[in-house]
Enzyme design. Sequence first.
Site, PDB file in Angstrom:
ATOM      1  N   HIS A  50      -7.135 -13.287  -5.716  1.00 31.91           N
ATOM      2  CA  HIS A  50      -7.034 -11.828  -5.877  1.00 31.91           C
ATOM      3  C   HIS A  50      -5.657 -11.334  -5.416  1.00 31.91           C
ATOM      4  O   HIS A  50      -5.401 -11.169  -4.224  1.00 31.91           O
ATOM      5  CB  HIS A  50      -8.140 -11.126  -5.075  1.00 31.91           C
ATOM      6  CG  HIS A  50      -8.265  -9.671  -5.381  1.00 31.91           C
ATOM      7  ND1 HIS A  50      -9.420  -9.107  -5.877  1.00 31.91           N
ATOM      8  CD2 HIS A  50      -7.387  -8.644  -5.266  1.00 31.91           C
ATOM      9  CE1 HIS A  50      -9.246  -7.808  -6.052  1.00 31.91           C
ATOM     10  NE2 HIS A  50      -8.011  -7.502  -5.672  1.00 31.91           N
ATOM     11  N   HIS A  72      -2.392  -8.575  -6.860  1.00 30.21           N
ATOM     12  CA  HIS A  72      -1.888  -7.639  -7.886  1.00 30.21           C
ATOM     13  C   HIS A  72      -0.398  -7.865  -8.080  1.00 30.21           C
ATOM     14  O   HIS A  72       0.424  -7.166  -7.481  1.00 30.21           O
ATOM     15  CB  HIS A  72      -2.162  -6.196  -7.459  1.00 30.21           C
ATOM     16  CG  HIS A  72      -3.614  -5.853  -7.407  1.00 30.21           C
ATOM     17  ND1 HIS A  72      -4.263  -5.186  -8.423  1.00 30.21           N
ATOM     18  CD2 HIS A  72      -4.553  -6.103  -6.466  1.00 30.21           C
ATOM     19  CE1 HIS A  72      -5.544  -5.038  -8.109  1.00 30.21           C
ATOM     20  NE2 HIS A  72      -5.746  -5.589  -6.917  1.00 30.21           N
ATOM     21  N   GLN A  75      -7.516   0.020 -13.625  1.00 28.67           N
ATOM     22  CA  GLN A  75      -7.302   0.644 -12.304  1.00 28.67           C
ATOM     23  C   GLN A  75      -7.647   2.130 -12.279  1.00 28.67           C
ATOM     24  O   GLN A  75      -8.043   2.671 -11.252  1.00 28.67           O
ATOM     25  CB  GLN A  75      -5.838   0.442 -11.878  1.00 28.67           C
ATOM     26  CG  GLN A  75      -5.358   1.262 -10.700  1.00 28.67           C
ATOM     27  CD  GLN A  75      -5.768   0.690  -9.354  1.00 28.67           C
ATOM     28  OE1 GLN A  75      -5.100  -0.157  -8.803  1.00 28.67           O
ATOM     29  NE2 GLN A  75      -6.883   1.165  -8.811  1.00 28.67           N
ATOM     30  N   HIS A 119     -13.327  -4.903  -9.111  1.00 24.89           N
ATOM     31  CA  HIS A 119     -13.303  -4.199  -7.824  1.00 24.89           C
ATOM     32  C   HIS A 119     -14.597  -3.384  -7.751  1.00 24.89           C
ATOM     33  O   HIS A 119     -14.843  -2.553  -8.634  1.00 24.89           O
ATOM     34  CB  HIS A 119     -12.111  -3.251  -7.763  1.00 24.89           C
ATOM     35  CG  HIS A 119     -10.785  -3.949  -7.690  1.00 24.89           C
ATOM     36  ND1 HIS A 119     -10.373  -4.854  -8.637  1.00 24.89           N
ATOM     37  CD2 HIS A 119      -9.783  -3.871  -6.777  1.00 24.89           C
ATOM     38  CE1 HIS A 119      -9.162  -5.306  -8.298  1.00 24.89           C
ATOM     39  NE2 HIS A 119      -8.778  -4.720  -7.180  1.00 24.89           N
ATOM     40  N   GLU A 174     -15.177  -0.282  -3.383  1.00 21.42           N
ATOM     41  CA  GLU A 174     -14.075  -0.369  -2.405  1.00 21.42           C
ATOM     42  C   GLU A 174     -13.942   0.996  -1.736  1.00 21.42           C
ATOM     43  O   GLU A 174     -13.025   1.773  -1.992  1.00 21.42           O
ATOM     44  CB  GLU A 174     -12.771  -0.760  -3.127  1.00 21.42           C
ATOM     45  CG  GLU A 174     -11.617  -1.031  -2.169  1.00 21.42           C
ATOM     46  CD  GLU A 174     -10.320  -1.369  -2.878  1.00 21.42           C
ATOM     47  OE1 GLU A 174     -10.298  -1.387  -4.118  1.00 21.42           O
ATOM     48  OE2 GLU A 174      -9.320  -1.597  -2.185  1.00 21.42           O
ATOM     49  N   ASP A 195      -4.375  -9.770  -2.140  1.00 18.50           N
ATOM     50  CA  ASP A 195      -4.488  -8.443  -2.742  1.00 18.50           C
ATOM     51  C   ASP A 195      -3.112  -7.812  -2.999  1.00 18.50           C
ATOM     52  O   ASP A 195      -2.713  -7.620  -4.130  1.00 18.50           O
ATOM     53  CB  ASP A 195      -5.363  -7.529  -1.885  1.00 18.50           C
ATOM     54  CG  ASP A 195      -5.948  -6.351  -2.665  1.00 18.50           C
ATOM     55  OD1 ASP A 195      -5.791  -6.324  -3.897  1.00 18.50           O
ATOM     56  OD2 ASP A 195      -6.571  -5.470  -2.042  1.00 18.50           O
TER      57      ASP A 195
HETATM   58 ZN   LIG Z   1      -7.387  -5.479  -5.596  1.00 17.60          ZN
END
Ligand SMILES: [Zn+2]
Length: 411
Positions: A56, A58, A151, A209, A212, A308
């Site tokens: 994971h 980005h 996103q 995701h 979160e 992340d």
């Molecule tokens: Zn993430």
Amino acid sequence: MDIIIRKARIWGRDGLFDIGIEHGKIIEISEKIAGSADKEINADGRLVTPSFIDPHLHLDKVYTYHMAPNPDGTLYGAIYSLWQVKKKYTIEDIKKRASRVIRSALVYGTTHIRTHVDVDTIGGLTPLKALLEIKKEFKDVVDIQVVAFPQEGILRDPGSEELMWKAMELGADVVGGMPHSEWTDDDMKRHVDIIFEIAKEYGKPIDAHVDETDDPYSRSIEYFALKTFREGLSGKVTADHVCALSAYNDYHAAKVIDLLKQANVNIITNPETNIVIEGRLDTYPKRRGLTRVKELWKAGVNVSFGQDCVQDAFYPYGKADRLLTAWALALMVQMTTPEEIEAVMNMATYNAAKIFGIENNYGVDVGKNADLVIIDTDNVLDAIRLQPARLWVIRNGDIVAQSKYTHDLYL
Ligand SMILES: [Zn+2]
């Protein structure tokens, strides 16, 4: 043979062994391999583990922190702040930033990365195209899986569903999602339905995701897990973050953990980002924001963790070192017994391999891919505690990185 590693302390075995490598595979492990190889490495009793997997990360957002800092430290503070940067993304800019992090990850022994890239109406398909190019360019040294990640939501960002389908057509490896970010529960369910529909159409795994947030009423994980079960996709679906599970009462949390176990949904926690992003609206005591890692692990759920973020609006730190993140996770979720320390190391390796879908070829065993790291220590506790040099990193039987940390001490 191409490489023989001498006197290796293979994680999980007692004693020292030689490891013979040929044509990218481990072909022999014994106390003493006769003959010689093109390249001989003397591990001299040091720890050898499978190379690390970061499930994971980005990569489209890395190193954007200075362009778009987070005004309030929250998740949505970061998302909104990044809009100004995303609008100006170019393929070259994304590739340049992502490459820097991939190189760091390699130095620290990571040879497999699953990256989420934004697919939305702000940046369009630019991040996806950039990462698909990067995937090709780095294919000999790092295995990259690209997740198409909405996103900005799917229903709250009209136009993004079409882009998600196009992303799969362009070659995305995994379908992403972020159901809890929709405005209502009905839209959340529709979001989940859409990503499952896309995944089934393309025969791809899902990695979303989910919840979160510290909001105890954010409960998309239940619909997500049940859908996994009912659609027959157990084992192919991963939920990331799942912070809200820690905000539920213990009885409800136990029920959800049972469902996750039965549905065989993988869980990825992102300790460094979660502890920074979550709990921002709390006074004191402040929550840690991580999901119930220890309880999930004890219940037999497959748990891994990711870096992340590296220097973006969500998290200004990060260096793509799995051992540093392992240390952070162990602290935050209080994993301190010998068994728990082993479990944390498993989360950086074997558990992540299951998520990546490479578990049959992964590990320090005869017949497996020669993806290995020789760490400058002789035990797992010190590997996590000290994050020592990854002396040699081997990918498909080739040495792809070498490091040595030296000190002069004047006493
Ligand atoms: Zn993430």
